[in-house]
Enzyme design. Structure first.
Site, PDB file in Angstrom:
ATOM      1  N   LYS A 179       0.825  -1.259  -0.101  1.00 17.57           N
ATOM      2  CA  LYS A 179      -0.084   0.140   0.254  1.00 17.57           C
ATOM      3  C   LYS A 179       0.807   1.234   0.100  1.00 17.57           C
ATOM      4  O   LYS A 179       2.011   1.401   0.703  1.00 17.57           O
ATOM      5  CB  LYS A 179      -0.758   0.013   1.253  1.00 17.57           C
ATOM      6  CG  LYS A 179      -1.986  -1.241   1.245  1.00 17.57           C
ATOM      7  CD  LYS A 179      -3.003  -0.861   0.336  1.00 17.57           C
ATOM      8  CE  LYS A 179      -4.084  -1.846   0.397  1.00 17.57           C
ATOM      9  NZ  LYS A 179      -5.224  -1.896  -0.674  1.00 17.57           N
ATOM     10  N   GLU A 225      -1.868   0.828  -8.799  1.00 14.75           N
ATOM     11  CA  GLU A 225      -3.309   0.410  -8.524  1.00 14.75           C
ATOM     12  C   GLU A 225      -3.953   1.720  -8.256  1.00 14.75           C
ATOM     13  O   GLU A 225      -3.375   2.233  -7.177  1.00 14.75           O
ATOM     14  CB  GLU A 225      -3.373  -0.793  -7.609  1.00 14.75           C
ATOM     15  CG  GLU A 225      -4.819  -0.994  -7.406  1.00 14.75           C
ATOM     16  CD  GLU A 225      -4.931  -2.544  -6.731  1.00 14.75           C
ATOM     17  OE1 GLU A 225      -3.964  -3.320  -7.013  1.00 14.75           O
ATOM     18  OE2 GLU A 225      -5.958  -2.631  -6.008  1.00 14.75           O
ATOM     19  N   HIS A 278      -9.858  -7.625  -9.011  1.00 16.22           N
ATOM     20  CA  HIS A 278      -9.695  -7.467  -7.304  1.00 16.22           C
ATOM     21  C   HIS A 278     -10.483  -8.249  -6.697  1.00 16.22           C
ATOM     22  O   HIS A 278     -11.648  -8.911  -7.250  1.00 16.22           O
ATOM     23  CB  HIS A 278     -10.641  -6.106  -6.981  1.00 16.22           C
ATOM     24  CG  HIS A 278     -10.854  -5.703  -5.789  1.00 16.22           C
ATOM     25  ND1 HIS A 278     -12.082  -5.972  -5.085  1.00 16.22           N
ATOM     26  CD2 HIS A 278     -10.028  -5.214  -4.774  1.00 16.22           C
ATOM     27  CE1 HIS A 278     -12.114  -5.656  -3.821  1.00 16.22           C
ATOM     28  NE2 HIS A 278     -10.998  -5.186  -3.586  1.00 16.22           N
TER      29      HIS A 278
HETATM   30 MG    MG Z   1      -6.716  -2.005  -4.352  1.00 14.61          MG
END
Ligand code: MG
Length: 355
Positions: A139, A193, A270
């Site tokens: 992330k 992403e 996803h």
């Molecule tokens: Mg994502």
């Protein structure tokens, strides 16, 4: 999680799920009030016709054609595919055209989160490699210096062969995304992403114009083929991340995968939240010619462990769709009855694979 059951007069039951943190009361109201009346007495094998009946008869007019309404149709559609394949005694992937990936599809560990310092991020990455993964996701998007340090620490630890994906969850502005993209290319990331707001199609196009080696991925918050077509038409996307339990079910996401293919782009779904979503996405990936990069939610989630007797397993970086009839996963109704919704969120984040 919202578990959808569709039952036939012969007693067969199909299971589906609209996957997302949607308000459960709203989902239940939509299913009972807007969906069920259209399905009672219908032939559940007419999956495509029923999708059209629900979408054009109800969802596109009344119930939210770009979010929760289409997510509900997704769950119903998955349950209908499960029913039809069970009735025929074959796995869903066989109805979708058969296995493209004989030995399984590549999975990536999702995800290493923002608050982890670089040394710990590298350690965590090595742990996922130790579990058999050949790709993993980090992330990014909260602090660029930290993002870059984490990317470099992970790359140094795992070596050049491991797939490294980064996900900003729509948190960057155009300048921030531009700067991060340069570092992502230097570190050798596979994709970036959700760099920008899902509404900024032009921003995605500008990013894609300058990217050389890093793919621009988005789609976990896009619903229906027409939303993806807007990105494709504007040269704003490389990887379409339509999720079968959100973007319209197996019926609709098959069309989105074909849309990608017809423009020499990639569909990689996803996948999050629950075991039905995992199985449904995996069946479609298995029956799809796209190079697979299958998302495996490795954060702790009790609904992944307790709801079904089926467990996702990884060997040499690959995962396999269940082989049984339908989605091929049994649902433990005792577990369901023991975990009624009490109105509060109940999913915690921990270290799933290590207990
Ligand atoms: Mg994502």
């Amino acid at each position: 999680m919202c578990l959808i059951e569709v039952e036939t007069d012969e007693g067969l039951i199909g299971y589906g799920s609209p996957s997302g943190p949607y308000p459960l009361g709203v989902l239940a109201g939509l299913i009972e009030g807007a969906i069920t009346p259209h399905l009672l007495g219908e032939d559940p094998r007419d999956v495509e016709r029923l999708w059209h009946k629900l979408y054009f008869g109800e969802i596109s007019r009344n119930a939210g054609h770009r979010s929760i309404g289409l997510a509900v149709v997704s769950g119903i559609d998955i349950a209908l595919w499960d029913l039809k394949a069970k009735a025929l005694g074959v796995p869903v992937y066989e109805l979708l055209g058969g296995k493209f990936h004989q030995y399984g599809v590549t999975a990536y560990a999702s995800s290493i989160y923002w608050d982890v310092p670089p040394e710990a991020a590298a350690e965590e990455a090595l742990r996922w490699i130790g579990h058999g993964f050949t790709a993993l996701k980090l992330k990014v998007g909260r602090a660029q210096t930290k993002d870059v340090a984490n990317m470099r620490a992970i790359r140094d630890a795992v070596g050049g062969e491991v797939g490294l994906l980064i996900d900003a969850n729509q948190s960057l502005d155009r300048i921030g995304a531009n700067a991060l993209l340069a570092h992502a290319e230097e570190v050798g990331c596979h994709w970036l992403e959700e760099p920008l707001s899902i509404d900024d199609i032009e921003g995605h196009r500008l990013l894609r114009e300058i990217r050389r080696t890093v793919r621009i991925a988005t789609g976990e918050n896009l619903y229906g083929r027409w939303s993806f077509a807007d990105f494709v038409r504007n040269d704003a996307i490389d990887v379409l991340q339509a999720d079968v339990s959100r973007a319209g079910g197996i019926t609709e996401v098959r069309k989105i995968a074909d849309l990608a293919s017809s423009h020499h782009l990639i569909w990689n779904p996803h996948t999050f939240n629950d075991i039905i979503t995992v199985a449904a996405n995996l069946h479609l990936v298995t029956a799809s010619p796209h190079p697979a990069m299958f998302e495996w939610d490795v954060t702790y989630n009790g609904l992944m462990e307790g709801l079904s007797d089926w467990r996702l397993g990884i060997t040499d970086g690959l995962v396999q769709a269940p082989d049984g009839p339908g989605l091929g996963i049994g649902i433990d109704m005792d577990f369901v009855r023991a975990h009624p919704w009490d109105g509060r969120p109940s999913i915690g984040i921990g270290q799933g694979m290590d207990g």
